[in-house]
Design a protein around this motif. Structure first.
Motif, PDB file in Angstrom:
ATOM      1  N   VAL A  20      -2.945   2.111 -18.629  1.00 23.78           N
ATOM      2  CA  VAL A  20      -2.623   0.696 -17.801  1.00 23.78           C
ATOM      3  C   VAL A  20      -2.236   1.114 -16.375  1.00 23.78           C
ATOM      4  N   PRO A  21      -1.165   1.653 -16.018  1.00 22.87           N
ATOM      5  CA  PRO A  21      -0.943   2.100 -14.681  1.00 22.87           C
ATOM      6  C   PRO A  21      -2.063   2.950 -14.201  1.00 22.87           C
ATOM      7  N   MET A  22      -2.610   3.847 -14.830  1.00 20.91           N
ATOM      8  CA  MET A  22      -3.761   4.691 -14.381  1.00 20.91           C
ATOM      9  C   MET A  22      -4.897   3.867 -13.694  1.00 20.91           C
ATOM     10  N   GLU A  23      -5.506   2.874 -14.570  1.00 23.61           N
ATOM     11  CA  GLU A  23      -6.483   1.915 -14.024  1.00 23.61           C
ATOM     12  C   GLU A  23      -6.113   1.157 -13.173  1.00 23.61           C
ATOM     13  N   LYS A  24      -4.882   0.702 -13.234  1.00 21.61           N
ATOM     14  CA  LYS A  24      -4.442   0.000 -11.939  1.00 21.61           C
ATOM     15  C   LYS A  24      -4.269   0.611 -10.658  1.00 21.61           C
ATOM     16  N   PHE A  25      -3.864   1.945 -10.577  1.00 22.01           N
ATOM     17  CA  PHE A  25      -3.931   2.812  -9.795  1.00 22.01           C
ATOM     18  C   PHE A  25      -5.322   2.981  -9.099  1.00 22.01           C
ATOM     19  N   ALA A  26      -6.113   3.243 -10.010  1.00 21.20           N
ATOM     20  CA  ALA A  26      -7.712   3.553  -9.846  1.00 21.20           C
ATOM     21  C   ALA A  26      -8.180   2.311  -8.820  1.00 21.20           C
ATOM     22  N   ALA A  27      -8.017   1.251  -9.461  1.00 20.16           N
ATOM     23  CA  ALA A  27      -8.230  -0.094  -8.674  1.00 20.16           C
ATOM     24  C   ALA A  27      -7.680  -0.297  -7.367  1.00 20.16           C
ATOM     25  N   ALA A  28      -6.385   0.053  -7.325  1.00 21.32           N
ATOM     26  CA  ALA A  28      -5.819  -0.127  -6.005  1.00 21.32           C
ATOM     27  C   ALA A  28      -6.244   0.943  -4.910  1.00 21.32           C
ATOM     28  N   CYS A  29      -6.996   1.781  -5.404  1.00 27.94           N
ATOM     29  CA  CYS A  29      -7.205   3.026  -4.608  1.00 27.94           C
ATOM     30  C   CYS A  29      -8.823   3.006  -4.205  1.00 27.94           C
ATOM     31  N   ASP A  30      -9.677   1.961  -4.911  1.00 33.88           N
ATOM     32  CA  ASP A  30     -11.114   1.976  -5.039  1.00 33.88           C
ATOM     33  C   ASP A  30     -11.843   1.876  -3.736  1.00 33.88           C
ATOM     34  N   GLU A  31     -11.327   1.274  -2.627  1.00 30.71           N
ATOM     35  CA  GLU A  31     -11.850   1.050  -1.264  1.00 30.71           C
ATOM     36  C   GLU A  31     -11.914   2.645  -0.640  1.00 30.71           C
ATOM     37  N   PHE A  32     -10.893   3.367  -0.846  1.00 26.28           N
ATOM     38  CA  PHE A  32     -10.929   4.578   0.020  1.00 26.28           C
ATOM     39  C   PHE A  32     -11.226   5.822  -0.965  1.00 26.28           C
ATOM     40  N   ALA A  33     -11.289   5.724  -2.243  1.00 26.81           N
ATOM     41  CA  ALA A  33     -11.410   6.871  -3.342  1.00 26.81           C
ATOM     42  C   ALA A  33     -12.392   6.671  -4.507  1.00 26.81           C
ATOM     43  N   ASN A  34     -12.959   7.608  -5.049  1.00 30.99           N
ATOM     44  CA  ASN A  34     -13.713   7.474  -6.164  1.00 30.99           C
ATOM     45  C   ASN A  34     -12.987   8.431  -7.141  1.00 30.99           C
ATOM     46  N   VAL A  35     -12.971   7.835  -8.346  1.00 35.43           N
ATOM     47  CA  VAL A  35     -12.735   8.621  -9.756  1.00 35.43           C
ATOM     48  C   VAL A  35     -13.432   9.771  -9.904  1.00 35.43           C
TER      49      VAL A  35
END
Length: 168
Positions: free
Chosen positions: A134-149
């Motif tokens: 849950v926190p990992m996916e939330k973090f990835a979603a928060a960073c998706d405009e300047f980062a790719n997983v």
């Protein structure tokens, strides 16, 4: 840089010779080719040892090695070393702490570094490692405009790891 055979080191019976200006001088014995090179005060260098017959070129070997070293140094200078910065989250991270971590990640990613996001499970938290998603996916979603997983969240021992790379 691999060492090339020059002058007397060339022991082939017949070699194809290229002059210092790039024109083909044809097939000749290694001794003849060496004489031609010495007439011009240059070296005879074997540039294609695996071909049949081997190809040799008349050139200034010292100058050639200097330019190769210079090119290698230039290529090394233009390389960018990519660092991996780590950000640690916890299972029950507060919203403000989470936002601060996202800002740090944004700063690292915009500087061109990769980010390794980790959650360490302690004690009884190991009983429910799926809660770390849950926190990992939330973090990835928060960073998706300047980062790719780059690598999605995955459990490795007592840690859950995820890697983010900056978008181009």
């Amino acid at each position: 840089m691999k060492e090339m055979q020059i002058n007397e080191q060339i022991r082939d019976r017949e070699v194809r010779v290229i002059s210092d200006s790039g024109e083909q001088l044809g097939l000749m014995s290694a001794k003849e080719a060496l004489k031609k090179a010495e007439e011009r005060n240059l070296d005879l260098v074997k540039i294609a040892p695996n071909s049949t017959p081997p190809v040799c070129k008349i050139m200034d070997y010292g100058k050639y090695r200097f330019e190769q070293a210079k090119r290698a140094k230039e290529a090394k200078k233009n390389q960018k070393v990519m660092e991996i910065k780590e950000i640690r989250l916890s299972l029950n991270i507060d919203t403000h702490d989470f936002e601060t971590k996202v800002k740090h990640a944004e700063k690292f990613l915009k500087a061109g570094n990769k980010v390794k996001v980790s959650i360490r499970f302690r004690g009884r938290e190991m009983a429910h490692p799926e809660l770390g998603k849950v926190p990992m996916e939330k973090f990835a979603a928060a960073c998706d405009e300047f980062a790719n997983v780059e690598k999605p969240a995955k459990l490795e021992g007592r840690q859950m790891l995820m890697f983010l790379a900056p978008t181009k």
